[in-house]
Design an enzyme around this catalytic site. Structure first.
Site, PDB file in Angstrom:
ATOM      1  N   CYS A  70      -0.783   9.059   3.172  1.00  0.00           N
ATOM      2  CA  CYS A  70      -0.817   8.614   1.771  1.00  0.00           C
ATOM      3  C   CYS A  70      -2.139   8.993   1.132  1.00  0.00           C
ATOM      4  CB  CYS A  70      -0.553   7.121   1.674  1.00  0.00           C
ATOM      5  SG  CYS A  70      -1.659   6.168   2.673  1.00  0.00           S
ATOM      6  N   GLU A 125       0.885  -1.159   0.000  1.00  0.00           N
ATOM      7  CA  GLU A 125       0.000   0.000   0.000  1.00  0.00           C
ATOM      8  C   GLU A 125       0.920   1.205   0.000  1.00  0.00           C
ATOM      9  OE1 GLU A 125      -1.658   3.160   0.763  1.00  0.00           O
ATOM     10  OE2 GLU A 125      -1.513   2.435   2.815  1.00  0.00           O
TER      11      GLU A 125
HETATM   12  C1  UN1 Z   1      -1.952   6.696   5.460  1.00  0.00           C
HETATM   13  O1  UN1 Z   1      -2.291   7.770   5.034  1.00  0.00           O
HETATM   14  O2  UN1 Z   1      -0.769   6.343   5.378  1.00  0.00           O
HETATM   15  O3  UN1 Z   1      -7.665   6.898   5.963  1.00  0.00           O
HETATM   16  C2  UN1 Z   1      -2.927   5.820   6.149  1.00  0.00           C
HETATM   17  C3  UN1 Z   1      -6.900   7.426   6.778  1.00  0.00           C
HETATM   18  C4  UN1 Z   1      -6.271   6.578   7.846  1.00  0.00           C
HETATM   19  C5  UN1 Z   1      -5.100   5.807   7.347  1.00  0.00           C
HETATM   20  C6  UN1 Z   1      -4.168   6.562   6.489  1.00  0.00           C
HETATM   21  N1  UN1 Z   1      -7.247   5.662   8.358  1.00  0.00           N
HETATM   22  O4  UN1 Z   1      -6.666   8.614   6.759  1.00  0.00           O
END
Ligand code: UN1
Length: 505
Positions: free
Chosen positions: A283, A249
């Site tokens: 991310c 991911e």
């Molecule tokens: C990430 O951005 O690396 O959806 C994970 C979200 C969190 C997870 C993000 N539950 O913003």
């Protein structure tokens, strides 16, 4: 001086073979938080041997018994949310409500995995032959290698490990080198829960340690969350080795489409959350706002007003919105992209790349500070700054005219495909976006951050090849067996095959 923190291998705290140590520092102050042994490939080798040995007994326990260890961890996460949230904030700089949210998300994931242990797993499948029972059953795969990032230092490790363990795999975990203190606490929780020796192993360290997991063919499954650069290397390596599997991911260049039918309060709220929470270092953070010309000026004015005043500062203070970036090199990377945008000829609207001295709180002069950078760019100009992931508060406004098809074309025009949102009161536009946005996590009238753990989490295109969370991770950490049992003394074949040679007459 205190002894450096150790690795957790085969149920023991050990210093490992290496001679080097490294420090964890608070990105808001530069203060040293702790010293840690740096794991080597031979420490990883030892951990894999331990996990491999422990696997035979661990896989024989019932799923429900394995989950009992996770319930202990769950209660600990709930009882210690405030305390651990503060540790998260001190070590990775997320403001305090986000620090606690990290622990809450971890608890959600552990609860999901442990609760799932009592749910049916597999399928009963009809057979052509009445005397045959056919099932799809799942089996664990063995040692699971987990490589996790710093930005969710408690939550993401549990995304990887909770389901892997309940399904009967053992774990070798290499946490991010920026957040070893959080990793230490996660490991202590497993130790306190009494998880059998070798079932869970944690080795602190850098890329060479992570690479040793990837290189070892006793590890059939690798779960990776982190940068596209590293993830693609891992996927390339494991893709060539039959029987080994990787779920990656990775990054995103996530867009929010704001149509002429948008409720502007929702639009501004969603865009601010998506672009500036975690200082843009998720991310799923949004660096592209695709806004219809009819409402462009009003949206721009309101978004810019917030970007100019959004509070950047001490993440332990409750009225701070954005904490620091994780490290000095990352501030440099964000600055480079801000410079690149200028070189590419965009129109800069807000530039808080360098914070003024008066903005930096006392005692925080050594923090890694960077504020919002907002600009408008031509969506057809094919600029690097609007295509490449910055992982910071670097936001492009892309104005469009025309219909929802045009907006979604712009939205999809990046190599990534992780998350995104549409803001509109028109259900036809919303449905078009839902069906045509090339992403794994799509939202309507919401920010594009904050996914709940029970959803499949992951993307398409350059964003990943796997969904390392909840239900979907079961696919990565188990193999399926199609199991058929004959309850008759005769062998009858569905396709009419017979073995005449075996009958007397
Ligand atoms: C990430 O951005 O690396 O959806 C994970 C979200 C969190 C997870 C993000 N539950 O913003």
């Amino acid at each position: 001086m205190a002894e450096p923190y150790q690795h957790y291998i085969d149920g023991e705290w050990v210093s490992g073979d290496g001679t080097e140590t490294f420090e964890s520092t608070n990105p808001a102050t530069g203060e040293t938080l702790g010293e840690f042994h740096r794991g080597t490939p031979s420490d990883i080798d030892r951990a894999i041997t331990a996990a491999d040995d422990a696997y035979e007994e661990w896989r024989e326990l019932s799923r429900i018994d394995r989950a009992e260890y996770l319930w202990d961890v769950y209660h600990e996460l709930r009882e210690r949310t405030d305390e651990l949230g503060e540790v998260v904030t001190k070590e990775c700089g997320k403001e305090i409500s986000e620090g606690k949210a990290d622990v809450v998300e971890a608890a959600h994931m552990v609860e999901w995995a442990a609760g799932d242990a009592r749910h049916p797993k597999g399928d009963i499948i009809p057979s052509e032959i009445p005397s045959k029972d056919a099932y799809m059953r799942r089996k664990p795969r063995g040692v699971t290698g987990c490589i996790t990032p710093w930005n969710f230092p408690i939550a993401i490790p549990y995304w990887h490990m909770a389901v892997a363990l309940v399904e009967g795999n053992t774990v070798v975990w290499k946490p991010a080198e920026q957040t070893p203190w959080c990793a230490q606490i996660v490991a202590e929780m497993f130790e306190e829960a009494g998880i059998p020796d070798g079932v869970f192993n944690m080795i602190q360290g850098f890329g060479d340690a992570g690479n040793a997991i990837v290189e070892d063919d006793r590890v059939p499954t690798v779960l990776f969350t982190g940068s596209a650069e590293v993830g693609h290397k891992i996927a390339g390596k494991l893709g060539d080795e039959s029987g080994r599997r990787v779920a990656c991911e990775m990054g995103g260049k996530n867009g929010i489409v704001i149509t002429e039918q948008a409720d502007l309060d929702i639009a501004v709220h969603s865009a601010v959350m998506s672009s500036f929470k975690t200082t843009g270092q998720r991310c799923v953070s949004s660096e592209r706002l695709i806004v219809h010309e009819d409402i462009y000026d009003e949206f721009k004015e309101r978004f810019v007003e917030v970007a100019e005043k959004v509070a950047v500062g001490d993440p332990l203070e409750e009225d701070t919105f954005m904490g620091p970036a994780i490290e000095a090199e990352h501030v440099e990377k964000i600055q480079k992209y801000n410079d690149l945008a200028r070189e590419e000829g965009v129109n800069v609207l807000v530039d808080r790349t360098e914070l003024g001295d008066e903005e930096i709180p006392e005692g925080h002069e050594d923090g890694h500070w960077v504020g919002p950078f907002v600009y408008e760019a031509d969506p057809d100009a094919n600029l690097r700054c609007t295509q490449e992931e910055v992982f910071g508060p670097h936001v492009a406004l892309l104005e469009y005219s025309g219909d929802i098809e045009r907006a979604v074309d712009i939205h999809n025009d990046t190599p990534y495909g992780l998350a995104g949102a549409i803001i509109s009161e028109d259900y036809r536009q919303i449905n078009y976006y839902r069906d045509h946005a090339e992403i794994g996590l799509a939202y309507g009238n919401l920010p594009c951050i904050g996914a709940e753990v029970q959803l499949p989490f992951g993307g398409v295109k350059k964003s990943g090849n796997g969904y390392p969370s909840a239900r979907e991770i079961i696919e990565a950490v188990t193999d399926r067996t199609a199991w058929t049992l004959n309850n008759s003394k005769d062998i009858e074949m569905a396709q009419g095959l017979s073995a005449d040679i075996l009958t007397d007459d």
